[in-house]
Each structure stands twice: as C-alpha cells, then as structure tokens.
Design a protein around this motif. Structure first.
Motif, PDB file in Angstrom:
ATOM      1  N   THR A   5      20.044  92.460  13.652  1.00  0.00           N
ATOM      2  CA  THR A   5      21.412  92.057  13.998  1.00  0.00           C
ATOM      3  C   THR A   5      21.552  90.543  14.001  1.00  0.00           C
ATOM      4  OG1 THR A   5      21.673  94.041  15.354  1.00  0.00           O
ATOM      5  CG2 THR A   5      23.241  92.247  15.714  1.00  0.00           C
ATOM      6  N   TYR A   6      20.523  89.859  14.571  1.00  0.00           N
ATOM      7  CA  TYR A   6      20.567  88.398  14.598  1.00  0.00           C
ATOM      8  C   TYR A   6      20.572  87.826  13.186  1.00  0.00           C
ATOM      9  CZ  TYR A   6      19.001  83.621  14.692  1.00  0.00           C
ATOM     10  OH  TYR A   6      18.910  82.279  14.459  1.00  0.00           O
ATOM     11  N   SER A   9      23.968  88.240  11.712  1.00  0.00           N
ATOM     12  CA  SER A   9      24.943  87.373  12.372  1.00  0.00           C
ATOM     13  C   SER A   9      24.740  85.923  11.969  1.00  0.00           C
ATOM     14  CB  SER A   9      24.799  87.525  13.890  1.00  0.00           C
ATOM     15  OG  SER A   9      25.736  86.730  14.566  1.00  0.00           O
ATOM     16  N   SER A  10      23.482  85.503  11.867  1.00  0.00           N
ATOM     17  CA  SER A  10      23.184  84.127  11.471  1.00  0.00           C
ATOM     18  C   SER A  10      23.633  83.851  10.042  1.00  0.00           C
ATOM     19  CB  SER A  10      21.679  83.873  11.618  1.00  0.00           C
ATOM     20  OG  SER A  10      21.354  82.552  11.265  1.00  0.00           O
ATOM     21  N   ASP A  12      25.971  85.422   8.415  1.00  0.00           N
ATOM     22  CA  ASP A  12      27.440  85.421   8.399  1.00  0.00           C
ATOM     23  C   ASP A  12      27.983  84.086   8.894  1.00  0.00           C
ATOM     24  OD1 ASP A  12      30.136  86.895   8.339  1.00  0.00           O
ATOM     25  OD2 ASP A  12      30.018  86.223  10.430  1.00  0.00           O
ATOM     26  N   GLU A  13      27.378  83.544   9.956  1.00  0.00           N
ATOM     27  CA  GLU A  13      27.857  82.265  10.504  1.00  0.00           C
ATOM     28  C   GLU A  13      27.646  81.134   9.506  1.00  0.00           C
ATOM     29  OE1 GLU A  13      29.702  79.564  12.714  1.00  0.00           O
ATOM     30  OE2 GLU A  13      29.706  81.752  12.989  1.00  0.00           O
ATOM     31  N   THR A 263      19.491  82.786  19.568  1.00  0.00           N
ATOM     32  CA  THR A 263      20.732  83.530  19.800  1.00  0.00           C
ATOM     33  C   THR A 263      21.749  82.668  20.532  1.00  0.00           C
ATOM     34  OG1 THR A 263      19.535  85.628  19.875  1.00  0.00           O
ATOM     35  CG2 THR A 263      21.710  85.579  20.894  1.00  0.00           C
ATOM     36  N   GLN A 267      25.397  81.069  19.101  1.00  0.00           N
ATOM     37  CA  GLN A 267      26.697  81.276  19.746  1.00  0.00           C
ATOM     38  C   GLN A 267      27.432  79.950  19.940  1.00  0.00           C
ATOM     39  OE1 GLN A 267      28.297  84.271  20.551  1.00  0.00           O
ATOM     40  NE2 GLN A 267      29.952  82.775  20.740  1.00  0.00           N
ATOM     41  N   ARG A 270      28.774  78.891  16.646  1.00  0.00           N
ATOM     42  CA  ARG A 270      29.947  79.704  16.296  1.00  0.00           C
ATOM     43  C   ARG A 270      31.188  79.219  17.045  1.00  0.00           C
ATOM     44  NH1 ARG A 270      28.046  84.352  17.586  1.00  0.00           N
ATOM     45  NH2 ARG A 270      27.407  84.958  15.490  1.00  0.00           N
TER      46      ARG A 270
END
Length: 591
Positions: A5-6, A9-10, A12-13, A263, A267, A270
């Motif tokens: 998941t990380y 997400s990373s 995508d960011e 993580t 955030q 982001r």
C-alpha cells in the motif's frame, strides 16, 4: 500501512507532484521569448537577469523534454556580461544539476563554462547564502579536499543553529540576547543545504543537524499543509520547494527512512502538494503565497518574482523526482519525526518561538520578537514582532492573517493593518511592540498566557540628518556592503521615557484570543500617539466584513482598530479579545 500500500501511495504522490511541476514548467515555457528572455507576468517585464530564473527554468524544461527552449534560455543568460548576472550560489546549484542531466553536447560545454562564471564568495550578508555556497563546495570537492570543506560546513551549522535546531539567518555572529532572525523559509533552505552536502558523503554531525532541523518544523507544520508565517519570504513557494525537495529526496532512496517514518514523511509531502495545487493560477504557474496576488500588497518581499520562484520550484522538484544523485543521496535510518507535539506548549526559547496546541486551537507565536532583516528607512517589517500570533488554526482551519511588511507611510495612514502589533507615533517616528526585554510563559487550565514588557522600538532606521551621518552611510554602503546599517537591526532605537507591558492569552475552550496592553506612566515632553488601539487582524470569512479588508500571504485580511489616542501621562490599561470561530468571530473591547 502495508509495504504494498505504501509503495502504491508513494508512487501516486510522486506522479501527482510531477504533474504539478510539469504544469508549472509548461507555463514557464510559454513565457520565454524567441530571444531567450523570461517574461514575468506580475512585474509585466522581463525577469531580472541577476536572479536565477533562467537557469532553474532551463533545468525544469530539460527534465520535461523541452530542450530547445532550455537551450535558448541558457544561451541568452550565459552570453550576458558578468556584471548583469548575480545570485552565484543559486545559479551554480542550478548549473550543477543541469550538468548531470545534459548529455555531452555543445550545451553541456556551455553549462560547464557558465559554472566557472559563478564564483563562490566566502561570506554573504545572509547566512543562508553562505551556507549554500559551502554546501556546494562540499558537493564539488575532490576526495582530498572533502574533509576540509565538511569541517567548514560543520562550523557554520554549529554557529548558525539554536539549541533546538532552528537556523539563524542573521546575524553572522549570533547573540540571542541582542537579537537573531530565524525566518521559516530560510530554515527550509538550510535543510536543503544539509541534504545536498550529505548526498556527497555521510557525516554524523551533519546528519544530526538535519534530523534536529526537520524536528524543529514541529513548531510550524500543520495538517492543512502550511509551514511558515514567521519572517521574510513569508509562506513563500521558495521554502515549499526546498522542503518538498528534501522530503522526496529521502523518500526516493531505498532504506533511507524507517517504514513508519517514511509513511509520516509521505503524508506531510502530500499535505504540502495539495495546498500548492490550490495556489495554481489559470496560466499554470503557482501563486508565490497561499493568499495569491502580486507584490508588496500580497506580502511579498522586494526580491520576490513570480517566474523566479516558480522556476526554483519546477527545477528542483523535476530534478529530484528524476532521481538526480545530488538530491536523492541522503539517508536518515535512525530518525523518528517529532512533528506532532502533544497538547500544551512547545517552545524554542532561544529563538523566541512558541507553539500552543489545544483541543481546538493550534497557535504559533513570536514571543520576545526577533531582529528585522533588511532594516531600512522606508519599510516597516512586523513579521517577527513580539507577542504576535503569526499562524493560528481552529479545528484545522487558518483564522488569523500573518503580520505585514509594508511602507511605514502606509502603516501611518492605515494603522489598522498592523493588527495585533501596537504602534505609536512620536515626533514623526514610528515605533512598535517588536522586541521585549522581559517575558514569562504560563500554561493555564484552558490555554496559555504570555506576558512581556519593554520599550516601543523604532520600526525604521533613523534618517541621516547631518553631513557626517550621510558620509557614514555612504562609506558603509561602498566599503562595508551595508554591514553597519544591518547592525542597527540588532540595536534599534527605542522611544525615550515610554514603556509598556503586554499580555496575550489563548483560551482553547472558548477559541478566543485575549490581549491586554498597559501603557505605563510617562513624563516625556514630546507627545506619543497609540495609532491602532485594540487592533486585530483575521482572515476575512464568508460573512460581510466589519473592518477594512487587505491582502495577506494567506488571503484577504480583515483589519480593525479604534481611532488613534494619545499616550496619557498617567498611563492606561486596555483589554480586548477576538473570538476565532467562524460563527461568532468578533472583536470585543473592555475598559
């Protein structure tokens, strides 16, 4: 967050930030003329050649496959006479990043030649310039010279950081008792400089300084993506670019951070990116501050240009996200961020900074007041004034407008703009509550109370009234680079035979700020006027404003104050408050 998941997400960011930087790059390209001049829409003229807009824009363009436009910019800039170029450390950084990007072509030879035309001086008026120059010396050092350059950088870092880890941009030889300046934007640049140097070679002391410097951001970072409000380049895109470069540089290197730290860093990155997306203009550039607008009215310093800071952002982030080794070589495997202090008070007493965090109110306050950089004769700077709540959020939403820097004549004509900083006028001079010589901080059951005392401090340099004064000012400028004038910022004149005591209380339960000001008795022959009694300065909401509305770095600001009043010989005490919640935000005055 699981590893899978990380990773998603990373990725995508990074893609979202790359898209934002790409949009800015495209907007910059549209402003480049056929002869290689970068037009600035806010100034409505060409970007000053003595800045670093052309080089950093060329860096961004190169990373987005717009090589032809990049070459046009570089050819035009490198052909300028040396006297028309400036900002050597910044341009040298940009050219160094370009040298690692361009293949061996005529343009790469041009870049190599241009770097030799950006010599680094041993000292600069601002410590952040000197630090960048030394970080570049570390970055470029041969193996046998590297230890010497690292030693020099360590010496600078020791001299120019507070015990809590904050960067001191001014003066060159700091003494907190005489006054220092720790503007947030240049602390973020300090982090970038350490990141650059550590990417060259590990150094335990510099790694510790970087971790402490990152932790110092716990005084400023908010979940809404803000990190600023204090000092020059207030809430500026320049600092955002520096911080995002460091955060993504750490995230890109495998094993650079612990999984839980990565993580949390992701955030924060982001949050910053989402806030910057709200700053995007119709033409694709980013406003330089969250409040939008151009120039002094929008809170800009005189050296800020729309194209220059956008080029800085697009160039640094494009190079970082492409994995440039200069910007992705730092590892902090032992670091655990201290960005979320618990309820109560967090303080850097040496810098005179405090964060109060309650259930609803999250406030950042300049306590004793800091030295003013660029202390001049015409402009007053209240962005580091004493007992000043420079960034306050309620329930995660900013509610107060940051303090101002503007022409002293403007403040005299419209003193309500000064907001929370009391100002007095006497014999044509303008004075304010910008420094305190005594301060106490007392936590309460529902918040915190700060109490301080001092004399009204002159907000601008005194004019040269005699031939000797004018001769000294001329010699200072020509022989000492303005060094003597800058020292006046450390010892500003005060208003004789006048003292005041101020008290600021935050009530978290009621989401209210309470202010009390005692003008102490005076026997002065020359009268003084309190220009902005009961002043407040809050962000204008959706309801009809009840005061004058001005721009600020966070948006339209509603400024209120009562008419000027004489400082009574017998003294007087006034109290007022401001409710911070949207439904009942109003100022009240008490006898």
């Amino acid at each position: 967050m699981s590893r899978t998941t990380y990773a998603a997400s990373s990725a995508d960011e990074r893609a979202r930030l790359r898209s934002l930087a790409g949009g800015v790059t495209g907007a910059l390209e549209a402003l480049v003329t056929s002869d290689g001049v970068l037009h600035d829409p806010c100034a409505d003229r060409s970007t000053p050649t003595d800045h670093y807009g052309a080089v950093l824009a060329a860096l961004a363009l190169t990373h987005h496959d717009r090589n032809e436009t990049a070459h046009v910019l570089l050819r035009q800039w490198s052909a300028l006479p040396a006297a028309q170029r400036g900002h050597e450390p910044f341009n040298r950084l940009g050219l160094g990043l370009l040298a690692g990007t361009l293949e061996q072509t005529t343009e790469s030879d041009r870049v190599a030649a241009a770097r030799t035309q950006c010599p680094l001086a041993r000292g600069y008026p601002s410590n952040n310039w000197s630090l960048l120059a030394q970080a570049l010396r570390v970055r470029e050092a041969s193996p046998d010279r590297l230890p010497r350059e690292q030693h020099r950088l360590r010496s600078q870092v020791r001299a120019w950081t507070t015990r809590a880890g904050g960067f001191i941009d001014f003066p060159r030889h700091p003494d907190p008792q005489r006054g220092i300046a720790t503007p947030v934007a240049y602390h973020l640049k300090f982090l970038l400089c350490l990141h650059l140097a550590l990417g060259r070679a590990p150094d335990a002391e510099l790694e510790t300084a970087l971790m402490r410097g990152l932790d110092w951001l716990g005084l400023f970072l908010t979940d809404s993506g803000y990190c600023g409000g204090l000092g020059r380049s207030n809430h500026a895109l320049f600092g955002d670019a520096c911080l995002l470069t460091v955060l993504h540089g750490l995230l890109l290197r495998p094993g650079a951070l612990r999984p839980d730290t990565a993580t949390e860093v992701l955030q924060v990155a982001r949050n910053l990116r989402q806030r910057l997306e709200r700053q995007q203009r119709d033409d694709g550039l980013l406003w330089l501050t969250p409040g939008g607008g151009c120039g002094e009215a929008a809170g800009w310093d005189g050296y800020m240009y729309l194209t220059v800071y956008n080029a800085w952002f697009a160039g640094l982030l494009s190079a970082t996200l492409a994995g440039h080794p200069w910007l992705s070589g730092t590892g902090l495997p032992d670091w655990s961020p201290a960005w979320n202090p618990g309820p109560g008070v967090t303080e850097d007493a040496e810098a005179g900074l405090l964060r109060y965090r309650g259930a609803r109110v999250d406030a950042r306050i300049s306590t004793r007041g800091q030295a003013v950089q660029g202390f001049g004769r015409a402009v007053a700077d209240l962005r580091q004034a004493a007992l000043c709540p420079f960034h306050v959020e309620v329930d995660g939403r900013p509610v107060l407008a940051p303090p101002v820097r503007m022409a002293a004549s403007h403040l005299q004509d419209e003193p309500a703009v000064a907001g929370w900083t009391p100002m007095v006028e006497s014999a044509g001079g303008l004075f304010g509550l910008t420094r305190l010589d005594a301060l106490s901080v007392e936590p309460t059951d529902s918040g915190v109370t700060l109490t301080g005392s001092g004399a009204p401090v002159r907000l601008t340099r005194a004019p040269e009234r005699t031939t000797l004064d004018r001769l000294q000012a001329t010699l200072d400028w020509r022989l000492f680079g303005g060094r003597l004038g800058r020292r006046q910022a450390l010892r500003p004149a005060t208003l004789a035979d006048h003292r005041w005591q101020a008290q600021l209380t935050i009530d978290d339960q009621e989401a209210t700020l309470h202010y009390r000001l005692q003008l102490q008795p005076t026997s002065a022959d020359v009268p003084a006027r309190w220009l902005n009694p009961h002043g407040t300065r809050r962000l204008a909401g959706a309801s009809e404003p009840s005061g004058d509305v001005h721009l600020s770095t966070l948006g339209p600001a509603e400024c209120r104050a009562d008419p000027p009043a004489l400082w009574p010989a017998a003294g007087t005490t006034r109290k007022w408050q401001l409710r911070l919640t949207p439904s009942d935000a109003a100022a009240s005055v008490f006898p």
